[in-house]
Design an enzyme around this catalytic site. Structure first.
Site, short mmCIF file in Angstrom:
data_model
loop_
_atom_site.label_atom_id
_atom_site.label_comp_id
_atom_site.label_asym_id
_atom_site.label_seq_id
_atom_site.Cartn_x
_atom_site.Cartn_y
_atom_site.Cartn_z
N TRP A 102 0.83 -1.21 0.00
CA TRP A 102 0.00 0.00 0.00
C TRP A 102 0.86 1.25 0.00
O TRP A 102 0.54 2.23 -0.67
CB TRP A 102 -0.99 0.00 1.16
N ASP A 172 -1.78 6.42 6.40
CA ASP A 172 -2.84 5.56 5.89
C ASP A 172 -3.17 4.58 7.02
O ASP A 172 -2.38 3.69 7.32
CB ASP A 172 -2.34 4.82 4.65
N LYS A 196 -12.44 -2.06 6.68
CA LYS A 196 -11.71 -2.96 7.57
C LYS A 196 -12.21 -2.81 9.01
O LYS A 196 -12.66 -3.77 9.60
CB LYS A 196 -10.21 -2.73 7.47
C1 LIG Z 1 -7.30 -1.91 1.96
C2 LIG Z 1 -6.26 -0.88 2.03
C3 LIG Z 1 -6.17 0.13 1.07
C4 LIG Z 1 -7.08 0.21 -0.16
O1 LIG Z 1 -8.30 0.68 0.19
P1 LIG Z 1 -9.43 0.97 -0.92
O2 LIG Z 1 -10.52 1.52 -0.09
O3 LIG Z 1 -9.74 -0.36 -1.56
O4 LIG Z 1 -8.88 1.92 -1.89
C5 LIG Z 1 -5.19 1.10 1.23
N1 LIG Z 1 -4.35 1.06 2.27
C6 LIG Z 1 -4.40 0.09 3.20
C7 LIG Z 1 -3.43 0.10 4.35
C8 LIG Z 1 -5.36 -0.91 3.11
O5 LIG Z 1 -5.41 -1.87 4.04
#
Ligand SMILES: *Cc1c(COP(=O)(O)O)cnc(C)c1O
Length: 368
Positions: A102, A172, A196
């Site tokens: 990511w 993030d 999540k």
């Molecule tokens: C799942 C995830 C993403 C992607 O998220 P989307 O909503 O599908 O764009 C980005 N960063 C992390 C750390 C993730 O776990």
């Protein structure tokens, strides 16, 4: 009906109480005679839901007054672009710490917008650890430092955040927001896709320090934080159903006793599974170095590929869902976000011990 033993990485398990509450209000919310999806996003009923979600985030995460909470679309992935578009000015460099796929994707998008710099990386060691926060170099011309607080695919998590002084720290937090207490004031911007730890997919939470919102209107309106801040995230039609579900998940989090209580349970859940790995004598091998282990995604391999294949097969037959590792790295992964109950983690730990005993032919008692 039996609910699945759901260890999916995202979209992931939601609290059963939340689903039941939503079911109960499905046809008629707040005596409107309508479902939440049929309300106008300009109605008083919806306004209350929308503001409650924002207020609950502020309360649970203890967000200071000088931050704006935005509810956006496009997933965490759109933030990979919006962040440099809004915050990377000419003459400055966007700094990234690479700790997994990511962060790589976030860097890739920033490169399209301006100058970047990799401040630290654990790629050489297959992203098995988090670089030491104290060793991260911040350049004088840094626009911000971006980190991924929890690496969903590799199963590592920051335990201590870098001190960045005047340079905004951006994180993030898609896969560990609301899982433990954090000091929001250390960050310039935090973002998280909801699917999540916060609710269903379709909504992304952005927490941004107000002084970082600039009135530069050369950006497309939808990609400008200022647009959404000015209109309380109601510039265009928001995903009302997702925001409603987010508000219910946040109610549930409060009922659990708030973030400290949730963190306590999360630790117990994670240690339940890591203990089995550590006591297996090498039958199970954790991907992450112990000091960098994630309490949200437990990643591991078995002693060999044949054992791994059989483990995943038998786990599936026993009702466990989502234990296969990410398609990019394989192996096994148990995602144990807030809504995964401790009892499910205990069932998985028990299953892992039993599987080891039967596979190696040693009696279960010999497998600690
Ligand atoms: C799942 C995830 C993403 C992607 O998220 P989307 O909503 O599908 O764009 C980005 N960063 C992390 C750390 C993730 O776990």
């Amino acid at each position: 009906m039996k609910r699945a033993l759901n260890f999916n990485a995202g979209p992931a398990a939601l609290p059963e109480q939340v689903l039941l509450k939503a079911q109960n209000e499905w046809l008629n919310i707040q005596n409107s005679g309508m479902s939440v999806m049929e309300l106008s996003h300009r109605s008083a009923e919806y306004d209350q839901i929308h503001n409650k979600a924002i207020d609950s985030l502020k309360e649970l995460l203890d967000i200071p007054e000088n931050y704006e909470v935005l509810l956006l679309q496009g997933g965490a992935s759109l933030q990979f672009s919006m962040i440099p578009m809004n915050l990377l000015k000419p003459g400055k460099k966007a700094e990234y710490v690479l700790t997994g796929s990511w962060s790589e994707k976030a860097l890739k998008e920033a490169k399209k917008v301006g100058e970047t710099f990799v401040a630290a990386s654990s790629k050489e060691k297959k992203y098995t650890f988090i670089p030491n926060a104290k060793e991260i170099q911040i350049q004088d011309d840094a626009a911000y430092l971006h980190i991924t607080s929890n690496n969903t695919i590799y199963g590592t998590q920051w335990k201590e955040f870098p001190e960045t002084g005047e340079v905004p720290l951006i994180a993030d937090m898609s896969s560990d927001i609301l899982s433990k207490k954090i000091d929001i004031s250390k960050f310039g911007l935090i973002y998280a896709g909801a699917q999540k730890n916060l609710g269903p997919s379709g909504i992304t939470v952005v927490i941004i320090r107000k002084d970082l919102i600039s009135s530069d209107d050369k950006l497309p309106s939808m990609l400008n934080y200022a647009t959404h801040a000015k209109s309380n995230s109601l510039y265009n039609t928001p995903p009302t159903l997702a925001i409603y579900l987010l508000s219910l998940v946040l109610d549930w989090a409060k009922e659990q006793g708030g973030i400290d209580k949730i963190a306590e349970i999360n630790e117990e859940k994670a240690l339940t599974i890591y203990d089995v790995i550590d006591q297996s004598g090498g039958f199970y091998k954790g991907h992450a170095e112990p000091g960098s282990r994630s309490y949200m995604n437990v990643t591991f391999n078995l002693q060999d590929e044949a054992a791994e294949k059989q483990f995943l097969q038998e786990a599936k037959e026993a009702g466990f869902v989502g234990l296969g590792g990410h398609r990019s790295i394989g192996g096994c992964r148990a995602s144990i976000y807030n809504a995964v109950p401790l009892s499910h983690c205990r069932e998985l730990a028990g299953f892992m011990k039993k599987f080891q005993a039967s596979y190696t032919g040693k009696p279960a008692a010999a497998v600690k």
